[in-house]
Structures are given as structure tokens and as C-alpha cells.
Design an enzyme around this catalytic site. Structure first.
Site, PDB file in Angstrom:
ATOM      1  N   ASN A  62     -12.677  22.407   2.471  1.00  0.00           N
ATOM      2  CA  ASN A  62     -11.449  21.690   2.099  1.00  0.00           C
ATOM      3  C   ASN A  62     -11.829  20.424   1.326  1.00  0.00           C
ATOM      4  O   ASN A  62     -11.454  19.307   1.675  1.00  0.00           O
ATOM      5  CB  ASN A  62     -10.605  21.357   3.343  1.00  0.00           C
ATOM      6  CG  ASN A  62      -9.201  20.939   2.953  1.00  0.00           C
ATOM      7  OD1 ASN A  62      -8.691  19.936   3.405  1.00  0.00           O
ATOM      8  ND2 ASN A  62      -8.574  21.689   2.091  1.00  0.00           N
ATOM      9  N   HIS A  85     -16.109  14.466  -1.223  1.00  0.00           N
ATOM     10  CA  HIS A  85     -17.196  15.462  -1.215  1.00  0.00           C
ATOM     11  C   HIS A  85     -17.823  15.586  -2.598  1.00  0.00           C
ATOM     12  O   HIS A  85     -19.036  15.743  -2.732  1.00  0.00           O
ATOM     13  CB  HIS A  85     -16.668  16.840  -0.795  1.00  0.00           C
ATOM     14  CG  HIS A  85     -16.104  16.892   0.600  1.00  0.00           C
ATOM     15  ND1 HIS A  85     -14.765  16.975   0.856  1.00  0.00           N
ATOM     16  CD2 HIS A  85     -16.713  16.875   1.815  1.00  0.00           C
ATOM     17  CE1 HIS A  85     -14.558  17.016   2.156  1.00  0.00           C
ATOM     18  NE2 HIS A  85     -15.723  16.959   2.771  1.00  0.00           N
ATOM     19  N   GLN A  93     -21.274   9.058  12.586  1.00  0.00           N
ATOM     20  CA  GLN A  93     -21.988  10.324  12.320  1.00  0.00           C
ATOM     21  C   GLN A  93     -23.251  10.062  11.498  1.00  0.00           C
ATOM     22  O   GLN A  93     -24.325  10.612  11.787  1.00  0.00           O
ATOM     23  CB  GLN A  93     -21.068  11.290  11.569  1.00  0.00           C
ATOM     24  CG  GLN A  93     -21.806  12.509  11.006  1.00  0.00           C
ATOM     25  CD  GLN A  93     -20.868  13.545  10.429  1.00  0.00           C
ATOM     26  OE1 GLN A  93     -20.251  14.288  11.176  1.00  0.00           O
ATOM     27  NE2 GLN A  93     -20.767  13.619   9.115  1.00  0.00           N
TER      28      GLN A  93
HETATM   29  O1  PAF Z   1     -18.956  15.606   8.205  1.00  0.00           O
HETATM   30  C1  PAF Z   1     -18.799  16.840   8.291  1.00  0.00           C
HETATM   31  O2  PAF Z   1     -18.094  17.458   7.482  1.00  0.00           O
HETATM   32  C2  PAF Z   1     -19.452  17.599   9.444  1.00  0.00           C
HETATM   33  O3  PAF Z   1     -19.479  16.831  10.598  1.00  0.00           O
HETATM   34  C3  PAF Z   1     -20.858  18.113   9.098  1.00  0.00           C
HETATM   35  C4  PAF Z   1     -21.821  16.976   8.838  1.00  0.00           C
HETATM   36  C5  PAF Z   1     -20.779  19.024   7.878  1.00  0.00           C
HETATM   37  C6  PAF Z   1     -21.414  18.930  10.270  1.00  0.00           C
HETATM   38  O4  PAF Z   1     -20.603  20.009  10.572  1.00  0.00           O
END
Ligand code: PAF
Length: 282
Positions: free
Chosen positions: A32, A37, A155
Site C-alpha cells: 500500500n 515509501h 521501530q
Molecule cells: O514498517 C513496516 O512497514 C514493517 O514494520 C516492516 C519493517 C516492513 C516489517 O514488516
């Protein structure tokens, strides 16, 4: 851009690129895709010769009451965006390919310390799921570098710690958050918002900015600042999950004489949980 679904095909394609002397960059995603991204893939392309992206909605990182089933799957549109951004290879495995022996007995990777508190407190098991899938993906792709968004600040800290503690030969690059014109951090979950909620949502970023401004002006009464921030989130229609001021490198609670801070917030707009953060160098 080639799309492969198996680890075997992935490894063969990456080995070919390596055989040609190429440096490999990796951008893991759950699909998505949005401009945030795209920025990660473009950064990867600036730092390496061969860019691998993955799209995998990782069940291990979703809690039982979270949005795993409804998480948007938009493969064709994602492929177009990846091609335009300069991606060379897309790894798009299904759950059986990633967890062929099931998820129950799957070896898991835990990153203590940085995984605790903040999103780790609200989403038990989430970072274990992230660290596990990122470890698996790194072992499958074996990239020289990997690019992650700074929007998921905790993260990124978890992944940096994971790579350091387990001696993984992967350079981790953080890419600044991409925002809509009104300041809302781009997120796949923004698509869940109604028109009215979408109009209110930039209040999360505005609240972080107000706190940052107060800190820059010398206010170090962190507890009071947080109270004010929570109130401003609530008055904008948010149900705050957490709002915290932390030291930016260690993620420990901030002290008055810290010079690198991060303000992190998570809040629900209706059923949609949004997160954002702002870093501050004093
Ligand atoms: O940030 C994300 O989209 C997810 O947490 C990742 C790093 C792809 C792991 O599934």
C-alpha cells in the site's frame, strides 16, 4: 522490475546482481505504498546499484484485535510505484513462504530495552514480530544496506539495536518522514480516515510542533507539557494513546539537560491509530 514470490528465486536474482559486482540495497514494506515509501526506494537507489523491495503483510507483528485482515493489499499499484522509483526486484512472498513451519513455533527475535514502552506497551509482541521478520528478510536478501522511515521512530531504533547486537553486516539508513501539505505524516493507515477525520488528523503533528516550540523556548517542565499536549489532542478529536518526550538516541525518558530529544505521539482518530514524532537538537 522482476517480482518473485519464493526465497529460492529471490536468492538467485540477488546472487546474479552480486555476481555483476553490484551493491545491494533493501527496502522492506507491507505494501500500500505512498510517497514515503517511494522516498525510501529512491534513497536506496542513490546508495546502491541494485534495489530490492519486499511487500509482506507480516501477521507476526499484528495483535489479535488489530487490522491484519483489512490491511490494504494493492499489489498492482505498488508495482507501478516501485518501477517508477527505480526498484529492480520485488520480493512478494505469501505467509507460507515466510513461515513454512507455522507461526506458533517460529523462532522469534526479541530486542529488549528499546522495544519497551511507547508502541511496545500499546502493542504487545509487535516489535518481536517486526524484529523476527526483519531478521528473516535480511537473511534472505543479505543486503549491504537497508532503508527505513523515521516515522516509525521506535521501530528504527529496534532495528538499529538488532543489527548492532546480532552483528548483522547491514548498514541501516533512516529516511525523514514525508508529510502531506497540512503536515500529516504519510501512512498506509491514513486511508482508513473519513473525510472529516482526515481534516482533523494534522492536529497530531501540530501538537508535536507546539511541544517542540515550547522546549526550544526553554520550557523543561516535561510532565506539564505532555498534559497540555494530551489536552490539545483530545480537543482535536483524538483519543491519545501515548505522548512522550524521550532522549533521541537511547529512547530513555528525557531529562532537562538532554540535547537530543524526540517527542513521540500515538493517538486514535476513531478506530485508526496514527503515530508521529519530531526530533529536536538543542
Ligand atoms: O514498517 C513496516 O512497514 C514493517 O514494520 C516492516 C519493517 C516492513 C516489517 O514488516
Amino acid at each position: 522490475m522482476n517480482t518473485v514470490k519464493t526465497v529460492l528465486e529471490l536468492r538467485a536474482a540477488v546472487a546474479r546482481a552480486r555476481g555483476e559486482g553490484k551493491r545491494i540495497a533493501f527496502v522492506p514494506t507491507m505494501g500500500n505504498l505512498h510517497e514515503g515509501h517511494v522516498a525510501l526506494v529512491e534513497k536506496a537507489g542513490q546508495r546502491a546499484d541494485f534495489v530490492v523491495a519486499s511487500i509482506f503483510v507480516n501477521p507476526l507483528q499484528f495483535g489479535p484485535n488489530e487490522d491484519l485482515a483489512k490491511y490494504p493489499r494493492t499489489l498492482a499499484a505498488d508495482q507501478d510505484k516501485l518501477v517508477a522509483a527505480g526498484c529492480h526486484l520485488l520480493f512478494h512472498p505469501d505467509v507460507e513462504e515466510m513461515y513454512p513451519h507455522g507461526q506458533e513455533g517460529q523462532t522469534r527475535v526479541g530486542v529488549p530495552g528499546v522495544s519497551e514502552g511507547l508502541c511496545g506497551a500499546s502493542r504487545p509482541g509487535h516489535f518481536e514480530g517486526v524484529a523476527t521478520v526483519v531478521t528473516k528478510l535480511f537473511n534472505m536478501v543479505q543486503p549491504d544496506l537497508a532503508v527505513f522511515g523515521e516515522k516509525d521512530f521506535q521501530q528504527l531504533a529496534v532495528i538499529r539495536t538488532l543489527v548492532r547486537d546480532l552483528n548483522m553486516p547491514v548498514q541501516i539508513i533512516g529516511e525523514p518522514t514525508v508529510r502531506a501539505e497540512d503536515g500529516l505524516a504519510l501512512s498506509s493507515r491514513n486511508g482508513y480516515l473519513s473525510t472529516e477525520q482526515r481534516a482533523q488528523a494534522p492536529a497530531l503533528h501540530r501538537t508535536l510542533q507546539q511541544l517542540a516550540e515550547a522546549i526550544r523556548n526553554g520550557d523543561r517542565q516535561f510532565a506539564q507539557l505532555i498534559e497540555r499536549g494530551q489536552a490539545s489532542l483530545a480537543s482535536a478529536g483524538f483519543r491519545p494513546d501515548y505522548l512522550e518526550i524521550r532522549e533521541a538516541l537511547s529512547l530513555r525518558p528525557a531529562q532537562a539537560d538532554d540535547t537530543q530529544l524526540v517527542i513521540l505521539g500515538a493517538a486514535f482518530m476513531g478506530n485508526t491509530r496514527l503515530i508521529d514524532n519530531l526530533t529536536l537538537e538543542l
